[in-house]
Design an enzyme around this catalytic site. Structure first.
Site, PDB file in Angstrom:
ATOM      1  N   HIS A   1       0.840  -1.206   0.000  1.00  0.00           N
ATOM      2  CA  HIS A   1       0.000   0.000   0.000  1.00  0.00           C
ATOM      3  C   HIS A   1       0.870   1.250   0.000  1.00  0.00           C
ATOM      4  O   HIS A   1       1.740   1.403   0.864  1.00  0.00           O
ATOM      5  CB  HIS A   1      -0.877  -0.020   1.253  1.00  0.00           C
TER       6      HIS A   1
ATOM      7  N   HIS B   1      -0.574  11.178  -1.816  1.00  0.00           N
ATOM      8  CA  HIS B   1      -1.913  10.802  -1.332  1.00  0.00           C
ATOM      9  C   HIS B   1      -2.779  11.991  -0.927  1.00  0.00           C
ATOM     10  O   HIS B   1      -3.909  12.138  -1.373  1.00  0.00           O
ATOM     11  CB  HIS B   1      -1.780   9.845  -0.137  1.00  0.00           C
TER      12      HIS B   1
END
Ligand code: G3P
Ligand code: MG
Length: 237
Positions: A5, A47
């Site tokens: 991730h 992100h």
């Protein structure tokens, strides 16, 4: 069955090339990273909406040009050992995946709705230019509209819908997207939800599970892929 991730977010600063290398070292063949546009329309890997948490910059990513973003340190916030790490362009990320033979679950991260179409166009154009193999690529997003643009521009690339709630829509409402997979927050996955996803013929991925002892329970529910910050702690297969 295991994906890293944001690269390997527990092992290195998330969404950096160092993080991608850590994921590869841990033996996974898939990584997930997030992409969004700089002010001048370059797809970069990051992100959050703002620079504050994961770099020494301040303010919105979308208010900075790629050249400005490249002057920032994206490693030291995580550990002094990663000082000098920069925010990767998507192009750098693709090159690194190609060099390390990694497959890519590319999350189209939407913080500003007006960027949806330009982001998808820029991403598709770049990936096609790089001749990144289609069988090593999945486009994923929380935003149905982003996946609709992916479907229109490059239907051959598999599409995954990311969700953190399940009651608000049904699989029927997603049918037109011709999805490959559902990527669901592991906290909300129940056997009933898993059964309905599998019965629809979709691949089931969960995020972000960092406790290896819980993996078996999810695999028994039919989960195909676990997206984790700690790919080094899961038995990779
Ligand atoms: O792609 C799965 C997961 O990354 C979605 O959540 O916030 O980590 O991008 P987030
Ligand atoms: Mg993500």
């Amino acid at each position: 069955m295991i994906s890293g991730h944001r690269g390997a977010a527990a092992l290195a600063p998330e969404n950096t090339l160092a993080s991608v290398r850590k994921a590869a070292e841990s033996g996974v063949s898939w990584i997930e990273v997030d992409t969004q546009l700089s002010l001048d329309g370059v797809p970069i890997v990051f992100h959050d909406e703002t620079l504050n948490r994961c770099s020494n910059g301040k303010g919105k990513v979308a208010d900075h040009t790629m050249a400005q973003l490249k002057t920032l340190d994206a490693g030291q916030w995580f550990s002094p050992a990663f000082k000098g790490e920069t925010i990767p362009t998507l192009e750098e990320l693709l090159d690194t995946c190609l060099a390390l033979d990694l497959s890519l679950n590319l999350e189209l991260k939407i913080h500003h709705r007006h960027q949806i179409e330009p982001l998808v166009k820029a991403v598709v154009t770049l990936i096609q230019q790089k001749a990144f193999p289609v069988d090593k690529l999945i486009f994923s997003s929380f935003e149905k509209e982003a996946l609709e643009h992916c479907q229109a521009l490059w239907p051959e690339v598999r599409r995954g819908f990311i969700c953190e709630v399940w009651n608000g829509y049904s699989l029927d409402s997603l049918k037109s997207l011709d999805l490959y997979s559902i990527h669901i927050d592991h906290h909300i996955l129940t056997p009933t939800i898993a059964d309905s996803i599998k019965a629809a013929g979709l691949v089931l991925k969960i995020w972000t599970l960092n406790t290896p002892s819980k993996a078996d329970r999810f695999f028994k529910m039919g989960v195909d892929n676990i997206i984790t910050d700690k790919p080094d702690q899961f038995q990779v297969c």
